[in-house]
Design an enzyme around this catalytic site. Structure first.
Site, PDB file in Angstrom:
ATOM      1  N   GLY A  56      14.257  21.968  41.037  1.00  0.00           N
ATOM      2  CA  GLY A  56      13.630  22.484  42.537  1.00  0.00           C
ATOM      3  C   GLY A  56      12.431  21.358  42.577  1.00  0.00           C
ATOM      4  N   ASP A  59      19.323  20.329  29.637  1.00  0.00           N
ATOM      5  CA  ASP A  59      18.957  18.835  30.499  1.00  0.00           C
ATOM      6  C   ASP A  59      17.801  18.483  29.859  1.00  0.00           C
ATOM      7  OD1 ASP A  59      19.459  17.564  32.669  1.00  0.00           O
ATOM      8  OD2 ASP A  59      18.236  18.558  33.903  1.00  0.00           O
TER       9      ASP A  59
END
Length: 851
Positions: free
Chosen positions: A578, A690
């Site tokens: 985001g 990630d």
């Protein structure tokens, strides 16, 4: 703890073992196979098998109790008849191995027989030279560097060469001067019958029943040895210098609330004075700091649960000695020394990498600043060192300060600025002022104001001395110091346009401001008191001071976050989870980062809060702290601590912000520590999914902190960067993502390997601006390794060639195609630190790595 023979079979299913150290038999009773065993829950015990007839018992004892095996006679008294007495006799005999008995009537002198050595000759108790005299203590005698590890009556002046250390016939251990003056070295509760310098480094006194009635291990000075504990309520105190073992200016306290904290001496045990903490407060009233034989330094509670691993242990034990010490500079470190190699002790862990962290290092009116990796102390303007070369002595004015009531018209004052410095807030008045010039003027007008600090519109007036000063380039705080100069000088130095006040006007203003200041000081004192009471209960992570608590992050409403971010006005960046916005909390006093999650799973309130609490309980210096969250309707937002230096990518891939080789390797180690914590040490195992430079943020000290951990499970299945069903970023995702194989922690190991290669080469993993054979970093790195051309990876720069080869090999092992062949993060960290050897890696895509 006793186990029957059936229990032995179960116990042997636990992991870890060691070769038997000794075996003994007496009248059908055997006592054998002593070893250190690591249990499945991570705790360690000393294991001993006891056999009598057809029955075999297994005895488990925590390792830190091994030097007190005689105490087990009481527990074994429940055994039947002669078995107990025989067993107790054996245990007593074994406990006394490795000791050298000192009998009553023995004595030492500094110039002839000066010490009593342990059986191995490695440790000694006796006289060592200090300044122009002698002190008594325990020291390492078996190596060229005579290192003191314990000192008796450490603040007593050094003794003369004519002194004698007597173990008297009536059981007293005293130091006696030539004039007959006696000083007790130990104060046992009863008469001693013998003494011994043990091979563990513990000097003990026995009574006539061979029971230990006093031991140096129970009153440590600045050092912990293997097998020793720092128990609740006790503390270690640093020394004055390397050559002076008197009490210094820093302390390490094992608090009764379970928190291990570092403070300056002569301060209260409260958070405003702390500069490092373990974050284990509230975990129990009987927590101990323990050091094992393999360099494992950890906090253990009364139930045998390890609360915090300061080091992971697993270091070599053969011919290697470890000890922990709070050093002269206020940092506590774990040292190792190989007995067969010449040289100094090696530091394998330290509580802080910033040598300016310890409060009070530079004394009163001095502040610490880092030059390269070393601390340096500076004085305030127009101040000079009290004792040249002795930082802790502080600084004093090199001019005479006039009294407030002085009528000397020839003496005036100006303000000298000391920017980017932080100090202890001991203000007597706090004003909300628009500019720093106004703050200067307010202090000049106030006769009682000798210094002021200004930040974010708040001016705090203070009296001298200032203390706990430190330069922090990322901090906007400015200190102003009032300086007296003659009238002839002031006309040259006073800024143009500064208002001149008559003596009468100044007097009236002083009275007015004095009355106002008195009122404000009362209000400020109340506010500061309440704030400090709350501070110790709040999460604190300012700089490298880690006063973490096991509390849940705060829940915010969406409207709260709109106000905090000024309507999500300032965007800091966008990532796979985001958009991130800049905000403030605590009435604008603390900057935070607010992340608006996109395409997250529509979970219920309870499930989302559960995940937030799990993330909120992950406390590590290399993880970004989650401060709060929002679960308001469809809105999902997270509030993190703000990182002033951006991401690792912003620095690593920017030619203008080049990191030196040592900085890059230290960053790699710290990233590995953060991932290891997520994989093995936090409450619930977390696979990041990630790991990449953009998700590694840099604090004001350029210490890396991993962000976005624990968020992968909140994403919808189609929320990806490049591949459907794959969570991660192209160039960093492990091959198993593409093969529909189960994803484990080894996926993070792969991503770390790519980041490690990027740190080595200061370039991105995929960059088509390079020639085709160099564009994909992992392929080019292995090609250079195979061709023995590693210099190409660092563009021919002068770096440690052996270290470069080791780090490259670690990276190549991490990026192997087959997950099971990749090392664990614990093994990766040990290889990065040079603790274990790194074998030659196969090709990342070789046949061996894909079968």
């Amino acid at each position: 703890m006793l186990w029957s023979s059936s229990g032995i079979r179960e116990a042997r299913k636990e992991k870890g073992s060691a070769q038997p150290r000794w075996s003994k038999k007496l009248g059908g009773l055997s006592f054998h196979n002593s070893k250190i065993r690591e249990l499945s829950d991570g705790n360690r015990v000393m294991e001993t098998e006891l056999s009598f007839g057809q029955t075999t018992f297994l005895l488990w004892v925590p390792p830190f109790l091994s030097y007190e095996l005689w105490k087990l006679r009481i527990e074994l008294s429940n055994l039947v008849g002669q078995t107990a007495s025989k067993l107790a006799a054996i245990i007593t005999t074994e406990a006394q191995k490795g000791e050298s008995i000192v009998n009553l009537g023995s004595s030492l002198t500094p110039t002839s027989k000066s010490s009593w050595q342990s059986q191995s000759g490695f440790y000694a108790f006796g006289f060592y030279q200090q300044a122009n005299g002698y002190a008594v203590g325990v020291f390492l005698a078996g190596i060229p560097e005579k290192t003191v590890v314990w000192t008796a009556i450490r603040d007593k002046l050094p003794a003369l060469a004519s002194v004698t250390l007597n173990f008297t016939s009536d059981g007293r251990l005293i130091m006696q001067s030539a004039q007959g003056e006696e000083t007790a070295i130990a104060n046992p509760p009863e008469r001693a019958a013998s003494a011994s310098m043990l091979d563990s480094g513990n000097f003990v006194l026995y009574n006539s029943y061979k029971k230990i009635i006093w031991q140096s291990f129970e009153s440590p000075t600045n050092t912990l040895l293997q097998g020793q504990r720092l128990t609740a309520g006790k503390e270690l105190l640093s020394s004055v210098s390397e050559s002076d073992q008197s009490t210094g200016i820093f302390r390490l306290k094992m608090q009764t609330d379970g928190n291990l904290v570092q403070y300056p001496v002569q301060t209260a045990d409260t958070s405003e004075y702390a500069y490092w903490a373990s974050g284990t407060d509230g975990k129990g009233s009987n927590v101990s700091l323990c050091l094992d034989d393999d360099g494992h330094l950890y906090l253990l509670n009364s139930t045998g649960t390890i609360l915090n691993n300061l080091t992971q242990g697993g270091y070599p034990t053969k011919d290697v000695v470890y000890f922990m010490r709070i050093d002269v500079d206020g940092i506590f470190r774990l040292f190792s020394h190989n007995l067969h190699k010449n040289g100094n002790f090696s530091v394998i862990w330290s509580s802080s990498d910033n040598k300016c962290d310890p409060k009070g290092l530079c004394g009163l009116n001095g502040f610490c600043t880092m030059i390269d990796q070393d601390a340096n102390c500076l004085c305030l303007p127009r101040f000079a060192s009290v004792i040249e070369g002795n930082w802790s002595s502080g600084c004093e004015r090199n001019f005479t300060a006039e009294s407030c009531k002085s009528k000397d018209v020839g003496m005036k004052y100006i303000m000298q600025a000391v920017p980017n410095t932080v100090w202890e807030d001991n203000s007597f008045s706090s004003l909300t002022i628009l500019t720093k010039d106004d703050c200067e003027a307010a202090c000049l007008k106030d006769c009682n104001c000798e210094a002021a600090t200004y930040k974010d519109g708040v001016c705090r007036k203070q009296k001298l001395p200032l203390r706990y000063g430190k330069r922090v380039l990322s901090d906007d705080n400015i200190a102003f110091i009032k300086e007296a100069i003659s009238t002839s000088t002031i006309n040259k130095t006073e800024p143009l346009g500064r208002e001149k006040y008559s003596q009468k006007g100044i007097m009236i203003l002083c009275i007015s401001l004095g009355a106002f200041g008195l009122i404000m000081s009362v209000i400020s004192a109340i506010a500061i008191y309440k704030n400090r009471v709350r501070a110790y209960r709040r999460l604190s992570n300012s700089g490298n001071v880690d006063l973490t608590m096991d509390v849940s992050p705060r829940s915010f409403t969406y409207s709260d976050l709109e106000k905090m971010t000024n309507g999500f006005k300032e965007e800091l960046g966008r990532g796979s989870f985001g958009t991130v916005y800049k905000g403030t909390i605590w009435n604008g006093q603390k900057v935070v980062a607010v992340k608006r999650l996109e395409k997250v799973l529509t979970e219920g309130e309870r499930e989302f809060q559960t995940e937030m609490k799990v993330i909120g309980r992950t406390h590590h210096k290399n993880l970004v702290r989650l401060l709060g969250y929002c679960h308001d309707g469809e809105n999902r937002l997270l509030v993190y601590e703000y990182m002033s230096n951006g991401s690792l990518a912003d620095i690593l891939f920017n030619p203008e912000k080049k990191l030196c080789w040592d900085e890059r390797i230290e960053i790699a180690r710290n990233i590995a520590k953060g991932i290891l914590y997520l994989h093995e040490e936090c409450e619930s195992q977390i696979i990041h999914c990630d790991i990449k430079p953009q998700n590694i943020l840099m604090d004001e000290y350029r210490c890396p902190k991993i962000s976005d951990f624990g968020l992968a499970k909140l994403l919808k299945p189609d929320q990806t960067n490049t591949f459907t069903g794959i969570r991660g970023t192209k160039g960093y995702v492990a091959p198993e993502w593409h093969r529909n194989q189960p994803v484990t922690v080894k996926a993070d190991v792969y991503s770390f390997g790519i980041v490690l290669l990027e740190l080595i080469c200061c370039r991105k993993s995929v960059d088509w601006s390079f020639p085709e054979e160099e564009a994909i970093l992992e392929e080019w790195a292995y090609s250079c390794f195979e061709a023995h051309e590693l210099d190409k990876l660092v563009s021919g720069k002068d770096v440690d060639k052996r270290q470069l080869e080791r780090i490259v090999k670690v990276g190549l092992w991490c990026i192997l195609d087959e997950p099971s062949l990749r090392p664990s993060m614990k093994k990766v960290l040990l290889m990065l630190e040079g603790t274990v050897d790194v074998p030659i890696p196969p090709s990342p895509t070789s046949f061996l790595s894909t079968v």
